[in-house]
Design an enzyme around this catalytic site. Structure first.
Site, PDB file in Angstrom:
ATOM      1  NE  ARG A 243       1.725 -11.550  -3.134  1.00 17.65           N
ATOM      2  CZ  ARG A 243       2.168 -10.660  -2.247  1.00 17.65           C
ATOM      3  NH1 ARG A 243       1.359  -9.776  -1.694  1.00 17.65           N
ATOM      4  NH2 ARG A 243       3.448 -10.647  -1.900  1.00 17.65           N
ATOM      5  CD  GLU A 272      -0.233  -6.021  -7.245  1.00 16.61           C
ATOM      6  OE1 GLU A 272      -1.346  -6.264  -6.753  1.00 16.61           O
ATOM      7  OE2 GLU A 272       0.746  -5.675  -6.566  1.00 16.61           O
ATOM      8  CG  HIS A 290       0.789  -4.374  -3.386  1.00 16.77           C
ATOM      9  ND1 HIS A 290       1.057  -5.491  -4.161  1.00 16.77           N
ATOM     10  CD2 HIS A 290       1.062  -4.749  -2.108  1.00 16.77           C
ATOM     11  CE1 HIS A 290       1.479  -6.475  -3.389  1.00 16.77           C
ATOM     12  NE2 HIS A 290       1.489  -6.041  -2.130  1.00 16.77           N
TER      13      HIS A 290
END
Ligand code: DGY
Length: 325
Positions: A243, A272, A290
């Site tokens: 993360r 993000e 991601h």
């Protein structure tokens, strides 16, 4: 009997949407309209539909405000992710809403992504690709874009859960030495010869590559800060597929600029989809959007996990198998 109403916040793979539509009165967001970014809108749609369940995804704002605004009809929030840091678990618990997620099925894909970033950072793959695309490459040269090999290097895995252990398995094939730091030591059958460092400082000083696999949330916020980076060897690599908020971006950017950290590979970011402009300006960091679990096979398997959980609670009235809270 009427099918339970399910609010789905995101576009999902076609096969998953078809199965959801066959089992539930599914209110799909097949166009991926951006209302999923707005917690008040998610709750409004759940109220308007009289939803019994909400299927959300990583990054959706399922915070305390959103959970409080859900109608009483909602019995389950299931997330199309293993991470649950976007969901206010306590608020769900207080309202008696079950929370489920998708463990195990994405471990291999996420480890593959960490491995990709580790290689990109070590072998300067992003720089090389940009050079070729720029049209400025002038041919092979003895000193061009020299990286470092992973062979024989010490891989330090922060968080030796399923994904971390899967990465270890892959890295053994690259003849890397596996080290890990976690809250507790694992039994030998899971450790498989990896060296456990109970002490954080010893861990950071020992390794050549740090791969971060921590779950996010307040406990790990800005874990990789200037003080911890300073304890790492000069020239070490950093990879993060866990993360974004567990990295102090300013500190990592400074370490990348000074060369104390040779290169990094990131798949996740604090805030993000925004990415710190300091990273964008640097050549020695590989940036992915991601993508950890983004394989066709894995996304189908994650959909199947969500369906297992929803069917258990909303159709059979059973405890769902993959509860996060
Ligand atoms: C997860 O599952 O938590 C990932 O970050 C999204 O695939």
């Amino acid at each position: 009997m009427a099918k339970p109403v399910l609010l789905v916040t995101r576009k999902l793979p076609d096969g998953v949407e078809a199965r959801l539509a066959s089992l539930f009165d599914a209110r799909l967001n097949s166009a991926d309209e951006p209302w999923f970014r707005d917690g008040a809108e998610i709750a409004r749609r759940a109220r308007a539909a009289g939803a019994a369940g909400v299927l959300c995804a990583a990054g959706d704002p399922m915070n305390a405000g959103t959970i409080a605004a859900l109608p009483d009809s909602v019995r389950i929030v299931t997330t199309f992710s293993v991470g649950v840091d976007h969901i206010a678990l306590d608020a769900c618990k207080a309202r008696g809403i079950a929370v489920t997620h998708t463990p195990e099925v994405l471990s291999f894909a996420t480890a593959e992504c960490a491995f990709t970033l580790m290689l990109m950072a070590a072998r300067r793959a992003g720089e090389g690709e940009r050079l070729v695309r720029s049209g400025k490459w002038e041919g092979w040269a003895p000193t061009q874009l020299m990286g470092v090999t992973l062979q024989g290097k010490r891989l330090g895995i922060l968080g030796f859960g399923r994904i971390g252990r899967q990465l270890a398995e892959m890295a053994r094939g690259m003849q890397m030495e596996i080290h890990y730091h976690d809250v507790q030591r694992l039994p030998p059958e899971l450790e498989k010869g990896a060296t456990f460092h109970p002490d954080e400082d010893g861990f950071l000083a020992a390794i050549d590559v740090l791969s971060m696999h921590v779950p996010g949330g307040e406990g790990t916020r800005k874990w990789l800060n200037a003080a911890r980076l300073a304890k790492m060897k000069k020239g070490a690599l950093v990879v993060n597929t866990g993360r974004g908020p567990s990295v102090d971006d300013e500190a990592l950017i400074a370490a990348l600029k000074s060369g104390h950290i040779r290169a990094a590979g990131l798949d996740v970011y604090d805030g993000e989809p925004k990415v710190h402009p300091g990273y964008i300006a640097l050549e020695n960091v590989a940036l992915l959007p991601h993508l950890g679990s983004a394989t066709i096979e894995t996304r189908d398997a994650m959909g199947a996990r969500c369906i297992e959980n929803l069917e258990a609670l909303l159709i059979r009235g059973e405890n769902p198998p993959h509860r996060a809270a």
